[in-house]
Design a protein around this motif. Structure first.
Motif, mmCIF file in Angstrom:
data_model
loop_
_atom_site.group_PDB
_atom_site.id
_atom_site.type_symbol
_atom_site.label_atom_id
_atom_site.label_comp_id
_atom_site.label_asym_id
_atom_site.label_seq_id
_atom_site.Cartn_x
_atom_site.Cartn_y
_atom_site.Cartn_z
ATOM 1 N N LEU A 97 2.687 12.183 -8.778
ATOM 2 C CA LEU A 97 2.680 10.986 -8.689
ATOM 3 C C LEU A 97 4.061 10.494 -9.027
ATOM 4 O O LEU A 97 4.685 9.475 -8.581
ATOM 5 N N GLU A 98 4.749 11.120 -9.943
ATOM 6 C CA GLU A 98 6.063 11.032 -10.248
ATOM 7 C C GLU A 98 7.047 11.204 -9.279
ATOM 8 O O GLU A 98 8.037 10.235 -8.855
ATOM 9 N N ALA A 99 6.691 12.008 -8.140
ATOM 10 C CA ALA A 99 7.426 12.447 -7.262
ATOM 11 C C ALA A 99 7.303 11.339 -6.503
ATOM 12 O O ALA A 99 8.603 11.009 -5.569
ATOM 13 N N VAL A 100 6.283 10.729 -5.970
ATOM 14 C CA VAL A 100 5.970 9.615 -5.250
ATOM 15 C C VAL A 100 6.719 8.345 -5.672
ATOM 16 O O VAL A 100 7.577 7.721 -4.857
ATOM 17 N N TYR B 266 -1.534 5.154 -8.526
ATOM 18 C CA TYR B 266 -2.315 6.618 -8.071
ATOM 19 C C TYR B 266 -2.548 6.589 -6.733
ATOM 20 O O TYR B 266 -3.246 7.533 -6.251
ATOM 21 N N CYS B 267 -2.044 5.569 -5.967
ATOM 22 C CA CYS B 267 -2.112 5.821 -4.586
ATOM 23 C C CYS B 267 -3.731 5.989 -3.832
ATOM 24 O O CYS B 267 -3.819 6.817 -2.934
ATOM 25 N N MET B 268 -4.415 5.010 -4.359
ATOM 26 C CA MET B 268 -5.811 5.180 -4.219
ATOM 27 C C MET B 268 -6.285 3.876 -3.633
ATOM 28 O O MET B 268 -7.611 3.690 -4.068
ATOM 29 N N THR B 269 -5.675 3.233 -2.756
ATOM 30 C CA THR B 269 -5.999 1.879 -2.315
ATOM 31 C C THR B 269 -7.459 1.872 -1.815
ATOM 32 O O THR B 269 -8.340 1.105 -2.025
ATOM 33 N N GLN C 119 0.802 -1.172 0.029
ATOM 34 C CA GLN C 119 0.116 0.032 -0.068
ATOM 35 C C GLN C 119 0.858 1.114 -0.028
ATOM 36 O O GLN C 119 1.819 1.211 0.959
ATOM 37 N N PRO C 120 0.713 2.072 -0.714
ATOM 38 C CA PRO C 120 1.244 3.340 -0.804
ATOM 39 C C PRO C 120 1.353 4.218 0.428
ATOM 40 O O PRO C 120 0.070 4.144 0.992
ATOM 41 N N SER C 121 2.337 4.711 0.992
ATOM 42 C CA SER C 121 2.250 5.617 1.987
ATOM 43 C C SER C 121 1.793 7.012 1.405
ATOM 44 O O SER C 121 1.186 7.731 2.743
ATOM 45 N N ALA C 122 1.845 7.330 0.544
ATOM 46 C CA ALA C 122 1.269 8.798 0.091
ATOM 47 C C ALA C 122 -0.160 8.749 -0.107
ATOM 48 O O ALA C 122 -0.687 7.759 -0.279
ATOM 49 N N PRO C 123 -0.793 9.912 0.094
ATOM 50 C CA PRO C 123 -2.121 9.903 -0.137
ATOM 51 C C PRO C 123 -2.512 10.181 -1.586
ATOM 52 O O PRO C 123 -2.000 10.177 -2.311
ATOM 53 N N ALA C 124 -3.695 10.039 -1.667
ATOM 54 C CA ALA C 124 -4.228 10.081 -3.127
ATOM 55 C C ALA C 124 -3.838 11.283 -3.573
ATOM 56 O O ALA C 124 -3.656 12.571 -2.609
ATOM 57 N N LEU D 207 -17.898 8.730 -6.182
ATOM 58 C CA LEU D 207 -16.997 9.610 -5.559
ATOM 59 C C LEU D 207 -15.723 9.170 -6.086
ATOM 60 O O LEU D 207 -15.030 9.864 -6.327
ATOM 61 N N SER D 208 -15.704 7.578 -6.104
ATOM 62 C CA SER D 208 -14.028 7.165 -6.229
ATOM 63 C C SER D 208 -13.919 7.324 -8.011
ATOM 64 O O SER D 208 -12.763 7.647 -8.172
ATOM 65 N N GLN D 209 -15.034 7.428 -8.787
ATOM 66 C CA GLN D 209 -14.888 7.500 -10.126
ATOM 67 C C GLN D 209 -14.464 8.880 -10.295
ATOM 68 O O GLN D 209 -13.675 9.020 -11.322
ATOM 69 N N VAL D 210 -15.123 9.721 -9.747
ATOM 70 C CA VAL D 210 -14.689 11.298 -9.981
ATOM 71 C C VAL D 210 -13.314 11.833 -9.481
ATOM 72 O O VAL D 210 -12.742 12.283 -10.360
ATOM 73 N N ALA D 211 -12.789 11.000 -8.690
ATOM 74 C CA ALA D 211 -11.493 11.121 -8.101
ATOM 75 C C ALA D 211 -10.636 10.509 -8.994
ATOM 76 O O ALA D 211 -9.478 11.117 -9.332
ATOM 77 N N ALA D 212 -10.925 9.238 -9.371
ATOM 78 C CA ALA D 212 -9.961 8.595 -10.478
ATOM 79 C C ALA D 212 -9.880 9.454 -11.404
ATOM 80 O O ALA D 212 -8.691 9.561 -12.286
ATOM 81 N N LEU D 213 -10.885 9.756 -12.170
ATOM 82 C CA LEU D 213 -10.615 10.757 -13.353
ATOM 83 C C LEU D 213 -9.978 11.795 -13.242
ATOM 84 O O LEU D 213 -9.078 12.211 -14.026
ATOM 85 N N ALA D 214 -9.996 12.603 -12.021
ATOM 86 C CA ALA D 214 -8.934 13.870 -11.739
ATOM 87 C C ALA D 214 -7.310 13.414 -11.545
ATOM 88 O O ALA D 214 -6.761 14.131 -11.818
#
Length: 393
Positions: free
Chosen positions: A294-297, A245-248, A49-54, A279-286
């Motif tokens: 994400l490249e920094a993560v 994408y850090c969205m587990t 699991q990524p430690s970074a937030p979405a 809600l997750s679909q809207v977030a995923a689109l963004a």
């Protein structure tokens, strides 16, 4: 005395549940959490699991949707804008053209596997998976009454599933499909473009379904990962917003399927899940617009990987599968133990380092392997090495 309905059905329930093994990574997580509740310090290297937030853009899009007030059902296959954006991603990232209508948005890749397996295979049919490999493949197949056929991976083959191995397994007893993963869990090892194309060609020739798990795409440290769709338009490809994408916890993924499977999968999705979370679909689109963040993560993972590959041999952990991508090291600990579960428990209790026993991924050879996740912070990786140096001295 007449037996109750519960008495009559309990043996059947027990037989079904016995086919589904526990997920050891989650068992280790539970034990680590219990240790922390006692006030002890734990370094978490057990869960993928990524430690970074979405990404910020994803969180802001979700907040904006919440402010509108109504969070309802969507189409069973996902909102059109997200399906179109995923299709565009294949063109941009791989140069592969797919119709948005072939994209199925799912409640995490886990739901994608259930939908794919139910639509592709009948009870009793046989699907090749690898050892080591992600344990949920085996457990989901077993729960659905589909037979998993284990293909042991070999160092001589680069620790990947090969076309030759599939040919051999199919000749011994016919298969109905295969499931390959690249980059792989638990190792991060990748199947190269040529080998992936050979798997697809073999499946077409033998009349097998080819399921390609690509959920760690985006997380590679040399050559970029190839999609099975680049060489096999009939492949069923599963991906997710959980890893790169850090969205587990948002539980959002997707499947790309041939045209003829879209309607059968839609009927299954309607009845099993109704729809993926709006809600997750809207977030995923963004999230597609958060490449810089994400490249920094990912760069942090690369630093962790380089550090561990240099330092773990100093504590006696020298044999590992190639770490081409993802955020795992799959290490042979045969010099220390042939009981990875017991070793993992002692390491947690005595050193405060949580890692997953290899038996989660390989019921035979996994007895002398551990999986370390380096998705945490650089400090976590350094502290892990420091603790292991003291514990293994």
């Amino acid at each position: 005395m007449t037996k109750s309905s519960a008495d009559l059905h309990s043996p059947l329930i027990a037989r079904r549940m016995d086919r589904v093994a526990s997920f050891l990574a989650m068992d280790v997580l539970s034990a680590a959490a219990a240790k922390e509740r006692r006030g002890d310090s734990v370094i978490h290297m057990e869960v993928g699991q990524p430690s970074a937030p979405a990404p910020r853009a994803a969180r802001e899009a979700a907040k904006a949707a919440l402010d509108l007030g109504r969070i309802g059902y969507t189409e069973a296959l996902g909102i059109a804008a997200l399906r179109e954006r995923i299709a565009r991603h294949y063109r941009d990232a791989y140069g592969v053209s797919i119709a948005p209508e072939r994209v199925v948005v799912t409640t995490g890749s886990s739901a994608g596997f259930v939908l794919a397996f139910l639509s592709l295979f009948d009870t009793g049919q046989r699907v090749a998976i690898t050892a080591p490999g992600y344990p949920a493949y085996r457990n989901i197949l077993e729960a659905l009454g589909i037979e998993p056929v284990t293909i042991p991976l070999a160092k001589a083959d680069g620790w990947i599933m090969t076309a030759e191995a599939i040919e051999k397994a199919h000749a011994e007893k016919p298969l109905h499909g295969i499931l390959a993963m690249s980059p792989a869990n638990p190792s991060g090892t990748m199947i190269g473009r040529k080998a992936l194309a050979e798997l697809g060609e073999t499946c077409r020739r033998l009349g097998l379904w080819f399921v390609s798990d690509e959920i760690y795409h985006g997380l590679t440290y040399g050559e970029a990962a190839s999609t099975a769709l680049a060489s096999d338009d009939d492949a069923v490809v599963i991906n997710s917003f959980s890893k790169y994408y850090c969205m587990t916890g948002w539980r959002i993924g997707w499947v790309v399927v041939p045209d003829r499977l879209v309607r059968p999968i839609e009927r299954l999705a309607q009845n099993l899940y109704i729809s993926p979370p709006y809600l997750s679909q809207v977030a995923a689109l963004a999230a597609f617009d958060a490449a810089e963040e994400l490249e920094a993560v990912k760069a942090g993972y690369a630093r962790n990987r380089a550090y561990l590959l240099e330092e773990l041999p100093q504590v006696g952990i020298t044999e590992m599968h190639p770490v081409d991508g993802a955020f795992y090291i799959y290490a042979d600990i045969a010099r220390f133990t042939n009981d990875s579960i017991g070793f993992s428990k002692r390491m947690l209790e005595e050193a405060g380092v949580a890692a997953t026993p290899g038996l989660d991924f390989d019921p035979i050879e996994g007895s002398h392997y551990l999986r370390f996740s380096f998705a945490g912070s650089e400090n976590d990786c350094r502290e892990t090495v420091a603790r292991l140096k003291g514990w293994l001295r």
